[in-house]
Design a protein around this motif. Structure first.
Motif, PDB file in Angstrom:
ATOM      1  N   ARG A 134       0.996  -1.407   0.229  1.00 33.01           N
ATOM      2  CA  ARG A 134      -0.726   0.318   0.194  1.00 33.01           C
ATOM      3  C   ARG A 134       0.553   1.294   0.148  1.00 33.01           C
ATOM      4  O   ARG A 134       0.760   2.295  -0.436  1.00 33.01           O
ATOM      5  CB  ARG A 134      -0.510  -0.083   0.764  1.00 33.01           C
ATOM      6  CG  ARG A 134      -1.647   1.442   1.114  1.00 33.01           C
ATOM      7  CD  ARG A 134      -2.517   1.110   2.517  1.00 33.01           C
ATOM      8  NE  ARG A 134      -1.254   2.031   3.298  1.00 33.01           N
ATOM      9  CZ  ARG A 134      -1.437   1.279   4.829  1.00 33.01           C
ATOM     10  NH1 ARG A 134      -2.168   0.283   5.539  1.00 33.01           N
ATOM     11  NH2 ARG A 134      -0.005   1.748   5.093  1.00 33.01           N
ATOM     12  N   ASP A 135       1.657   1.425   1.339  1.00 33.85           N
ATOM     13  CA  ASP A 135       2.702   2.514   0.620  1.00 33.85           C
ATOM     14  C   ASP A 135       3.694   2.654  -0.407  1.00 33.85           C
ATOM     15  O   ASP A 135       3.606   3.587  -0.765  1.00 33.85           O
ATOM     16  CB  ASP A 135       4.241   2.504   2.254  1.00 33.85           C
ATOM     17  CG  ASP A 135       2.759   2.464   3.594  1.00 33.85           C
ATOM     18  OD1 ASP A 135       1.649   2.507   4.021  1.00 33.85           O
ATOM     19  OD2 ASP A 135       3.895   1.563   4.582  1.00 33.85           O
ATOM     20  N   LYS A 138       1.346   4.069  -2.688  1.00 35.33           N
ATOM     21  CA  LYS A 138       1.161   5.538  -2.703  1.00 35.33           C
ATOM     22  C   LYS A 138       2.652   6.184  -3.306  1.00 35.33           C
ATOM     23  O   LYS A 138       1.890   6.967  -3.406  1.00 35.33           O
ATOM     24  CB  LYS A 138       1.426   5.494  -1.176  1.00 35.33           C
ATOM     25  CG  LYS A 138      -0.492   5.271  -0.927  1.00 35.33           C
ATOM     26  CD  LYS A 138      -0.907   6.253   1.007  1.00 35.33           C
ATOM     27  CE  LYS A 138      -1.794   5.626   1.579  1.00 35.33           C
ATOM     28  NZ  LYS A 138      -1.852   6.145   2.341  1.00 35.33           N
ATOM     29  N   GLN A 139       3.494   6.162  -2.905  1.00 34.47           N
ATOM     30  CA  GLN A 139       3.993   6.018  -3.765  1.00 34.47           C
ATOM     31  C   GLN A 139       4.407   6.475  -4.740  1.00 34.47           C
ATOM     32  O   GLN A 139       5.705   6.842  -5.607  1.00 34.47           O
ATOM     33  CB  GLN A 139       6.040   5.887  -3.051  1.00 34.47           C
ATOM     34  CG  GLN A 139       6.366   6.611  -1.393  1.00 34.47           C
ATOM     35  CD  GLN A 139       7.027   5.434  -1.197  1.00 34.47           C
ATOM     36  OE1 GLN A 139       7.743   4.238  -1.570  1.00 34.47           O
ATOM     37  NE2 GLN A 139       8.166   5.646   0.098  1.00 34.47           N
ATOM     38  N   ASP A 141       2.203   6.576  -6.873  1.00 32.60           N
ATOM     39  CA  ASP A 141       0.395   7.596  -7.228  1.00 32.60           C
ATOM     40  C   ASP A 141       1.158   8.638  -7.198  1.00 32.60           C
ATOM     41  O   ASP A 141       1.407   9.498  -7.737  1.00 32.60           O
ATOM     42  CB  ASP A 141      -0.053   7.549  -6.416  1.00 32.60           C
ATOM     43  CG  ASP A 141      -1.174   6.407  -6.513  1.00 32.60           C
ATOM     44  OD1 ASP A 141      -0.754   5.892  -8.186  1.00 32.60           O
ATOM     45  OD2 ASP A 141      -1.609   5.507  -6.365  1.00 32.60           O
ATOM     46  N   GLN A 142       2.610   9.593  -6.109  1.00 36.01           N
ATOM     47  CA  GLN A 142       3.125  10.569  -6.354  1.00 36.01           C
ATOM     48  C   GLN A 142       3.706  10.654  -6.803  1.00 36.01           C
ATOM     49  O   GLN A 142       3.762  11.982  -7.472  1.00 36.01           O
ATOM     50  CB  GLN A 142       3.322  10.961  -4.271  1.00 36.01           C
ATOM     51  CG  GLN A 142       2.424  10.871  -3.002  1.00 36.01           C
ATOM     52  CD  GLN A 142       3.607  10.416  -2.014  1.00 36.01           C
ATOM     53  OE1 GLN A 142       4.252  10.463  -1.506  1.00 36.01           O
ATOM     54  NE2 GLN A 142       2.356  10.713  -0.778  1.00 36.01           N
TER      55      GLN A 142
END
Length: 186
Positions: A134-135, A138-139, A141-142
């Motif tokens: 998940r983390d 997210k990275q 996507d950023q």
């Protein structure tokens, strides 16, 4: 953080989560003697709690017996106390130089309880792996949002992270199956 850094960090963290699970399994009793049962028990040694494996040698002369030979005989009483305090259900027998621990056979009910305990540990390891995924996603996507990588690269990165997730969850399942078999055999 770059594409490569995310993949490296993800794999590293998932590897660590898997190895923590593997180490936890070593301390779980199976009815068979193994040094992993007691090697991390903390013994009071000159004022500081020290793992048993650092102050003694641990051997398995018979399938259901552990022998602990301290490097310093003066710490024998402390080792005995630590073993009695641990929740292993084994009473040490001392002859002044070495300690013998008889590993009792497990009842069928106790074996099933231990398998459930291992199953919970496996689930925690998988949850940890999924949180890492998940983390990492997210990275990714950023990075895409800040235009550091393209949409296709973001998708490829997420697929790579998913491959790591599958690989390490399979490893956890493999460790679980092996330990379950070990626990349930007589």
């Amino acid at each position: 953080m770059s594409y490569e850094e995310i993949t490296l960090e993800t794999e590293e963290k998932m590897e660590k989560a898997t190895s923590v699970f593997s180490d936890e399994l070593k301390g779980i009793r199976t009815g068979r003697a193994t040094p992993g049962l007691i090697e991390n028990i903390r013994v009071e040694y000159y004022g500081s709690p020290t793992p048993l494996k650092q102050i003694s040698s641990i051997s398995v002369p018979e399938p259901r017996m552990l022998v602990v030979k301290p490097f310093d005989v003066s710490v024998m009483k402390n080792i005995e106390k630590a073993l009695l305090k641990s929740d292993l259900g084994m009473t040490p027998n001392s002859d002044g130089k070495i300690l013998r621990l008889q590993v009792p056979a497990l009842s069928e009910e106790r074996r099933k309880q231990i398998v459930n305990q291992v199953k919970e540990l496996a689930e925690k390891a998988k949850i940890s792996i999924r949180n890492i995924r998940r983390d990492s996603n997210k990275q990714a996507d950023q990075l895409e949002k800040s235009s550091e990588i393209s949409e296709d690269d973001c998708k490829a990165l997420k697929e790579e992270v998913q491959d790591f997730t599958k690989k390490f969850e399979d490893k956890v399942n493999e460790y679980f199956d092996k330990k379950q078999k070990e626990i349930l055999e007589n």
